[in-house]
Design an enzyme around this catalytic site. Structure first.
Site, mmCIF file in Angstrom:
data_model
loop_
_atom_site.group_PDB
_atom_site.id
_atom_site.type_symbol
_atom_site.label_atom_id
_atom_site.label_comp_id
_atom_site.label_asym_id
_atom_site.label_seq_id
_atom_site.Cartn_x
_atom_site.Cartn_y
_atom_site.Cartn_z
ATOM 1 N N ASN A 76 0.921 -1.086 0.070
ATOM 2 C CA ASN A 76 -0.048 0.050 -0.047
ATOM 3 C C ASN A 76 1.021 1.141 0.123
ATOM 4 O OD1 ASN A 76 -1.711 1.899 0.350
ATOM 5 N ND2 ASN A 76 -2.472 1.228 2.460
ATOM 6 N N TRP A 77 0.797 1.844 -0.992
ATOM 7 C CA TRP A 77 1.865 2.996 -1.316
ATOM 8 C C TRP A 77 1.366 4.249 -0.558
ATOM 9 C CZ3 TRP A 77 4.791 3.134 -6.689
ATOM 10 C CH2 TRP A 77 5.619 2.163 -6.922
ATOM 11 N N LYS A 78 0.208 4.228 -0.218
ATOM 12 C CA LYS A 78 -0.422 5.488 0.473
ATOM 13 C C LYS A 78 -0.522 6.502 -0.583
ATOM 14 C CE LYS A 78 0.015 3.011 4.879
ATOM 15 N NZ LYS A 78 0.019 3.073 6.194
ATOM 16 N N HIS B 137 -9.174 1.168 5.085
ATOM 17 C CA HIS B 137 -8.160 1.296 5.881
ATOM 18 C C HIS B 137 -8.325 2.331 7.119
ATOM 19 C CE1 HIS B 137 -4.103 2.539 6.704
ATOM 20 N NE2 HIS B 137 -3.558 1.457 6.063
ATOM 21 N N GLU C 253 -6.699 4.741 7.841
ATOM 22 C CA GLU C 253 -6.417 6.030 7.494
ATOM 23 C C GLU C 253 -7.811 6.782 7.030
ATOM 24 O OE1 GLU C 253 -2.703 5.505 5.452
ATOM 25 O OE2 GLU C 253 -1.782 4.994 7.574
ATOM 26 N N GLU D 36 -4.845 -4.652 10.782
ATOM 27 C CA GLU D 36 -4.056 -3.932 11.063
ATOM 28 C C GLU D 36 -4.246 -3.110 12.213
ATOM 29 O OE1 GLU D 36 -2.241 -2.427 6.998
ATOM 30 O OE2 GLU D 36 -3.714 -1.118 7.324
ATOM 31 N N GLY E 168 2.977 2.377 10.774
ATOM 32 C CA GLY E 168 4.058 3.369 10.895
ATOM 33 C C GLY E 168 4.703 3.799 11.775
ATOM 34 N N SER F 45 3.692 -2.280 10.284
ATOM 35 C CA SER F 45 5.167 -2.422 10.680
ATOM 36 C C SER F 45 5.900 -3.558 10.055
ATOM 37 C CB SER F 45 5.560 -1.923 11.978
ATOM 38 O OG SER F 45 5.390 -0.751 12.184
HETATM 39 P P1 13P Z 1 3.486 0.445 7.545
HETATM 40 O O1 13P Z 1 3.742 -0.979 7.028
HETATM 41 O O2 13P Z 1 4.064 1.541 7.218
HETATM 42 O O3 13P Z 1 3.259 0.153 9.062
HETATM 43 O O4 13P Z 1 1.853 0.586 7.123
HETATM 44 C C1 13P Z 1 0.884 -0.635 7.011
HETATM 45 C C2 13P Z 1 -0.295 -0.113 6.542
HETATM 46 O O5 13P Z 1 -1.161 0.683 7.072
HETATM 47 C C3 13P Z 1 -0.675 -0.814 5.401
HETATM 48 O O6 13P Z 1 -1.973 -0.517 4.726
#
Ligand code: 13P
Length: 257
Positions: free
Chosen positions: A12-14, A99, A101, A169, A175, A214
């Site tokens: 997931n590149w966000k 997600h 976020e 998650e 993160g 993470s």
């Molecule tokens: P990280 O791997 O950067 O912790 O992010 C996880 C995530 O939100 C994947 O969707």
């Protein structure tokens, strides 16, 4: 890991990546095709602006490209949004919905997430439904209650093992470099498996359950070896091919031990 399920490692590149970043995708594709195809499915969920170019670059491979969100409706007066139809039209094979976020930044409820998942299924996208507890919820001992609520309310009734994957998650692990203890992941994934099997029968027993938060090459083997962990949803470490392929390689290590 349940042996009969082919793992899915999803990036997931966000809100990261420009066209110049697609060379990383090319390196991922190369690594996947030469060494990893037999072990797992690979998906990279890029920003909406890159879906078309990314899909073109991977069109002759089995690497899948996905979006990170979609609107409930097929079209209409929703400035700035993309529909599942548009994402599929750009060449995507998959979409992430719910997600944390999105749930936090855009106030998305599980009811909304369920409708978004329905939109993904409507156009034949592999749909990844995300759930996870906050730090406060974990500290107050409510983790399984939250997972039960979010899973129950976010999953569309028509979900099948081939069309939907669930990503667990923990919000506090995203993160931060923090990950839950192996026993906690084991408990959460076992709980989700039971709930999905009760609701969806055989489909629920085969549905892929990804762990996210993470995940790095250094911890991937330990996390991916846990029962009912059928893959990963990877944020930061999916931006660089070397890291992402390192995580994918965890499945080769697991098979070889
Ligand atoms: P990280 O791997 O950067 O912790 O992010 C996880 C995530 O939100 C994947 O969707």
């Amino acid at each position: 890991m349940t042996p009969k399920i082919k793992p899915l490692v999803a990036g997931n590149w966000k809100m990261n990546g420009l066209h110049a970043s697609l060379h990383e995708l090319e390196a991922m594709t190369k690594g996947y095709n030469t060494e990893l195809r037999g072990f797992l499915d690979m998906l990279v969920c890029v920003p909406a602006t890159l879906i078309h170019s990314a899909a073109k670059r991977t069109s002759n491979t089995s690497v899948m490209i996905g979006g990170q969100d979609c609107h409930i409706n097929a079209s209409g007066a929703h400035t700035g949004d993309c529909s599942a139809e548009m994402i599929a039209d750009c060449g995507a094979n998959a979409v992430i919905v719910g997600h944390s976020e999105r749930r936090t930044d855009h106030g998305e409820s599980s009811t909304t997430v369920k409708a978004k998942a329905g939109a993904g299924l409507r156009v034949g996208l592999l749909t990844i439904v995300c759930i996870g507890e906050t730090e406060a919820e974990r500290k107050s001992g409510r983790t399984l209650e939250v997972l039960s609520e979010q899973l129950g309310q976010s999953m569309p009734d028509s979900a099948t093992a081939d069309t939907v994957a669930v990503a667990y998650e923990p919000v506090w692990a995203i993160g931060t470099g923090l990950t839950p203890a192996v026993e906690d992941v084991h408990e959460a994934h076992g709980f989700m498996r039971k709930q999905l099997t009760e609701r969806f029968g055989n489909e629920g027993s085969r549905m892929r359950l990804l762990y996210g938060g993470s995940v790095k090459p250094e911890n991937a083997t330990e996390l991916m070896a846990i029962e009912n962990v059928d893959g990963a949803l990877v944020g930061g470490a999916s931006l660089k091919a070397a890291d992402f392929l390192g995580i994918c390689n965890a499945y080769r290590n697991i098979k070889n031990t």
